[in-house]
Structures are given as C-alpha cells and as structure tokens.
Design a protein around this motif. Structure first.
Motif, short mmCIF file in Angstrom:
data_model
loop_
_atom_site.label_atom_id
_atom_site.label_comp_id
_atom_site.label_asym_id
_atom_site.label_seq_id
_atom_site.Cartn_x
_atom_site.Cartn_y
_atom_site.Cartn_z
N GLY A 15 0.84 -1.19 0.00
CA GLY A 15 0.00 0.00 0.00
C GLY A 15 0.87 1.24 0.00
N PRO A 16 0.48 2.29 0.72
CA PRO A 16 1.30 3.50 0.79
C PRO A 16 2.44 3.40 1.81
CG PRO A 16 -0.67 3.84 2.07
CD PRO A 16 -0.80 2.46 1.44
N GLU A 44 4.27 -3.38 -4.24
CA GLU A 44 2.91 -2.84 -4.34
C GLU A 44 2.53 -2.71 -5.82
OE1 GLU A 44 -0.72 -1.33 -4.11
OE2 GLU A 44 0.36 -2.25 -2.43
N ASP A 46 -0.40 -0.90 -7.00
CA ASP A 46 -1.12 0.33 -7.34
C ASP A 46 -0.12 1.43 -7.66
OD1 ASP A 46 -3.61 2.11 -7.30
OD2 ASP A 46 -2.34 3.07 -5.79
N SER A 49 0.04 4.43 -5.05
CA SER A 49 0.63 3.94 -3.80
C SER A 49 2.12 3.71 -3.97
CB SER A 49 -0.05 2.65 -3.35
OG SER A 49 -1.41 2.87 -3.05
N THR A 52 3.91 6.97 -3.81
CA THR A 52 4.02 7.38 -2.40
C THR A 52 5.14 6.61 -1.71
OG1 THR A 52 1.65 7.91 -2.29
CG2 THR A 52 2.77 7.49 -0.21
N SER A 440 -11.18 2.60 3.06
CA SER A 440 -11.03 3.16 1.71
C SER A 440 -12.32 3.81 1.21
CB SER A 440 -10.59 2.06 0.74
OG SER A 440 -11.56 1.03 0.67
N PHE A 477 1.26 11.92 0.31
CA PHE A 477 0.58 10.92 -0.50
C PHE A 477 0.51 11.43 -1.93
CE2 PHE A 477 -0.82 10.36 3.82
CZ PHE A 477 -0.70 9.00 4.01
N SER A 483 -7.39 9.11 -4.80
CA SER A 483 -6.38 8.08 -4.56
C SER A 483 -5.73 8.25 -3.19
CB SER A 483 -5.30 8.14 -5.64
OG SER A 483 -4.25 7.25 -5.35
N GLN A 484 -5.51 9.49 -2.77
CA GLN A 484 -4.91 9.73 -1.46
C GLN A 484 -5.82 9.21 -0.35
OE1 GLN A 484 -3.67 13.85 -1.00
NE2 GLN A 484 -2.94 13.91 -3.11
N GLN A 487 -5.58 5.42 -0.34
CA GLN A 487 -4.33 4.95 0.25
C GLN A 487 -4.38 5.02 1.77
OE1 GLN A 487 -0.66 6.59 -1.64
NE2 GLN A 487 -2.05 7.37 -3.20
N ALA A 491 -4.40 1.64 4.75
CA ALA A 491 -3.10 1.47 5.39
C ALA A 491 -3.21 0.93 6.82
CB ALA A 491 -2.36 2.81 5.41
#
Length: 512
Positions: A15-16, A44, A46, A49, A52, A440, A477, A483-484, A487, A491
């Motif tokens: 993830g992030p 990851e 994505d 992500s 980030t 999410s 992010f 998207s932020q 993420q 997390a």
C-alpha cells in the motif's frame, strides 16, 4: 545476543507504506541517529501507492537529521518531484529499486524470489511483513461480491499463498501478517478461511509442493499472551488499535509467526490507560469550511445554503421547544460562522503537542493535503444538523433522528429509518472518543466521516484522515485526492506498526 545491526524488512502488499513506516521509524537503542529497521524492498501494484512508497523510501535514505532541504521544497511546491529526484540521483535510484511496482501472483515467482534474495544480501535477522488485499475477506467486500459468478474462486482469496511461497523460499525468522477482522467469519466452500490460513502459516509447505516440509512457524497474537494454534479462537489475533494509543477504533488481525527453531516467546502490545481521541489527533489543525459542489461557491453562497435550514418547517417546530432545542444551537452556530468565515483550505502548519509529537517535523513549513471537499447543498444541511446533534447529545444521529425534510431520497431510506440498513448513513466523528475505522470508502464520499465541528460543516480532509491513521505530517501521498483517501484508508496505522516493530526488534536482538 544483541547486535548493532539494522534489520531488513520485506514488505508485501505494501500500500502506501503504513506498516513499513512503523518499522522504519523505530529508533535503534544503541546507534544514535539510526533506525532499528530498514525497508529492503516494498512490493505494491497500485501506481499511486507505489509513487508514495518511492518518495518515502527516498526520505528514509537519509539519516533522521540529514534529510535535504530539497525534500521540503518539494512539499512546498517550490520544485517538482522530477527535480527532487534529479538533484539526489543516488538516493532516488535506490528508492526506485527498493519500492517495486509489482503485482504478486502475476509477476513470475522466480523474479520475486531473485529480488528478495538481492534485497536481503545474506542477512539472517530480518522480518517479512504485509497482508493480502482484503476485499474478498471484508464484510463489505463480500456483500458486494457474493452475487457474482465464481466469487469463491476470486484470486484475492488465495493471494496469501504468495505469502506462503515467500516464506518457503526465504525462511524468515519472523513474519507479521495483517488483515481485516472480517477474515474470521469468511467462508469458502463451507470452511472458515482463517482456519486454513492459520494451518498453512504454521506449516507453509502443507499446500505447496516443496522440499521445505520441515519449515514450521509458531503463531502468536500481539494482544494475547502465549502460543496460538490452529484450533484456538481466531479472535485472539484481533488487535483493537484504540487500546494501544491510536485515535481510531480500528480492529484488525495481526498474526506474528516465529520460526520453530527459535526458542523465544514474544512480548505483547502494552495497553494505554488513557485513549487518544479525534480531538487529540486533529483538534490543532486549521479550521476550514466545506465547498459547494454545484453552482457558485463563495462564502456568502455557502452561508446562505446553511441558513436555508432555518426556513424549514421542522426547524420552526423545534424552535418552539425553547433554548434547549437543536434550533437554538443551530442559530448560535450560524451566527458564529457569519462572524468568523472560514476558507476552504489551509496550508498553515502549527506544531502539534501532547502524544502527537509523533506527527511533528520542525522543518515542515506547510500543512499537506488539508483541503475540504465540496458537497451538495442538501448534504451540507445534513452535515450541519448531524454535527450539532452530536454536539448536543454526544452521539451521532441515526436516520430516525433526522427531520423528514433532511432525509436523502434513497430507495432504502425506509429500511434505514427502521434501523435495518445503513441507519448511520451520516456519521459524525465525535471529538471526545477515538474515531470509527478509517476505510477506503472515505474516497467515495464523506458521509461516514463528518467533522465534529459544525462551524466547518464538512467531511474529513486527507490530512485529518492521515492523522487518525497516525501518518506523520511530513508523509506525502501521491496521486489525486481520491487516490490519497484510498491509500490512507487501506493502510496500517504507522504508530501501531511502530509498537509492533519494537516487539519484533526485541525478538531479533535475543536471537543467537
């Protein structure tokens, strides 16, 4: 046997980077200005992500007291990301190599194996962390997917087998696997998935043809003492984040595995006496107003939208109840708003205090991602009502508490009012308690994440959600705002991961 080494972390489904950040931020007890762990590789799939992750890996390439000014210039939009990386090519190239954009289960397994061997560089004391995507395990995900064909064959049910293959290939002394609480009740072909996973993690070669049949792990909870086995109560693996100083009621499964040849019993997380609240986490952030999603958006239009509530029949009836009525509180708030009109965003950075020193960065000059979303006029009025209701009664209202004129025109509204379905569609995050779980879904709308301050009349910003997830303020992010949010919601809280890292470090230091 204590060492002065910095232990590698292999982070899967990263993830992030919340779980990895918690490990990477644990200070080494005997090496000044160094950390106990270093993320050797994060995997990851994505794109946002991964961007980030790469930026954070770049940040972690520097000692804590030597992060370049250029990093902060980038955060302040004075240079581009491309310029930042160009000015520091060695650290940028290393971050590009350690933050790997890769889809486990699709990328050839031999490529994954090779990259991890290279990242570990023959070090024996390290930890594997991460967890498979949770859509197929979460209660919401299953409710959405159960009507689809081949639901039980969804590949996300079996991504944990990639975890098993990596266990077999590299035999880490310790692993930490995280997933949603819904995993406990998830079934495939009538069997509880969690029981299969616990069995397979204890003996990874049990379902994969391998010569490593002697590889076994003892499984431990981070919240309950003693060794666990596949016939025990899976709920013992649940960690309730709010019990450990996280300002959020986030309940997740954490499975700690220790290779069977290592005779060490791990510690467990220590509970806090005083729980951290929403106000503790975000109360110091600048006040901002929401935006209007349609039509003209300025201060006067926004205020007039809120004032329309006072012309509704329910408001007039409520006002007849006297000074204790919601109507009176609404009038007081509207007067206050008119006297102190807010902006829609703010980059003003005030240095936090209390336990929130965790967020602190004295070199940070601006506040990142603190911009209010825009909402429909009708939703703004519902947010105003909800936040004032919560302020007066110290609970978030249910749909049955809403005046008829403020109810949304949804097909299942009758079921909501009766409490059968989505009765808490509009949920205020109360100031004096930990927040509800940041998920999410916050990327889709803000109805479940209404700010407790009615004068702001809005949902939480990305930075507020990140604070509740305990990301440091200098954690940026990448990607668009949707998207932020996504993420942040997916997390692991870094502060919780940091506490877990302390337990893992203790095990590694006690190993021969």
């Amino acid at each position: 046997m204590k060492t002065n080494s910095i232990h590698p972390v292999i982070d899967l489904f990263a993830g992030p980077g919340g779980l990895g950040e918690g490990f990477a931020s644990l200070h080494h007890p005997t090496l000044p200005n160094n950390y106990a762990f270093k993320t050797a590789i994060s995997i990851e799939k994505d794109v946002s992500s991964h961007q980030t992750l790469k930026l954070r890996h770049f940040y972690r390439e520097f000692q804590s007291n030597a992060v370049p000014d250029d990093y902060y210039r980038y955060l302040e939009n004075k240079i581009t990301l491309e310029e930042l990386y160009k000015r520091h090519p060695i650290e940028s190239d290393h971050a590009d190599h350690t933050a790997w954009l890769c889809t486990l289960g699709e990328t050839p397994h031999e490529d994954v194996k090779k990259r991890i061997i290279e990242a570990l560089n023959n070090q024996k004391k390290w930890v594997l962390v991460g967890g498979p995507p949770c859509q197929a395990y979460s209660l919401v995900g299953r409710s959405r997917m159960k009507g689809q064909e081949n639901f039980e064959n969804d590949p996300r049910h079996f991504l944990y087998r990639e975890y098993l293959r990596i266990l077999i290939d590299h035999k880490p002394p310790i692993f930490v696997m995280e997933n949603v609480k819904g995993l406990i009740s998830s079934k495939i072909q009538g069997r509880y998935v969690i029981n299969d996973i616990l069995r397979d993690l204890s003996n990874p070669a049990s379902i994969i043809d391998s010569k490593s049949s002697d590889l076994e792990y003892k499984l431990y909870s981070l919240s309950q003492p003693g060794i666990m086995n596949s016939t025990g109560d899976p709920s013992d693996f649940v960690v309730k984040a709010e019990e450990y100083g996280i300002p959020q009621a986030r309940h997740r499964i954490f499975i700690l595995g220790i290779r069977s040849d290592i005779d060490i019993v791990p510690k467990i997380l220590e509970k806090v006496n005083l729980r951290s609240t929403v106000s503790d986490a975000i109360g110091d952030l600048p006040k901002i107003r929401s935006g209007l999603s349609k039509g003209l958006d300025n201060n006067s239009t926004w205020l007039e939208t809120l004032k329309e509530v006072t012309q509704q029949s329910w408001f007039k009836r409520e006002k007849e109840n006297g000074l204790a009525s919601l109507a009176e509180h609404i009038e007081i708030v509207l007067e206050s708003i008119e006297e102190h009109m807010l902006e829609k965003d703010s980059s003003t950075y005030l240095q936090p205090d209390h336990f929130m020193q965790w967020f602190h960065d004295e070199r940070l000059k601006i506040l990142l991602s603190h911009e209010a979303r825009s909402h429909m006029k009708s939703d703004l009025q519902r947010y105003l009502f909800s936040s004032i209701f919560a302020q007066v009664y110290d609970i978030s209202p249910k749909l049955s508490n809403f005046p008829k004129e403020l109810l949304p025109a949804h097909k299942n509204i009758t079921e909501g009012i009766s409490g059968k379905k989505f009765s808490d569609r509009f949920r205020v995050q109360l100031s004096n308690t930990p927040s509800t779980t940041i998920t999410s879904h916050i990327s889709k709308d803000g109805h479940y994440y209404i700010h407790y301050d009615p004068s702001q009349c809005r949902s939480l910003t990305v930075r507020e959600a990140a604070r509740l997830q305990t990301f440091p303020d200098n954690y940026k992010f990448e990607g668009n705002r949707t998207s932020q949010y996504h993420q942040v919601g997916n997390a692991v809280p870094p502060l919780l991961a940091n506490k877990i890292a302390s337990i893992v470090f203790d095990i590694l230091e006690r190993m021969e």
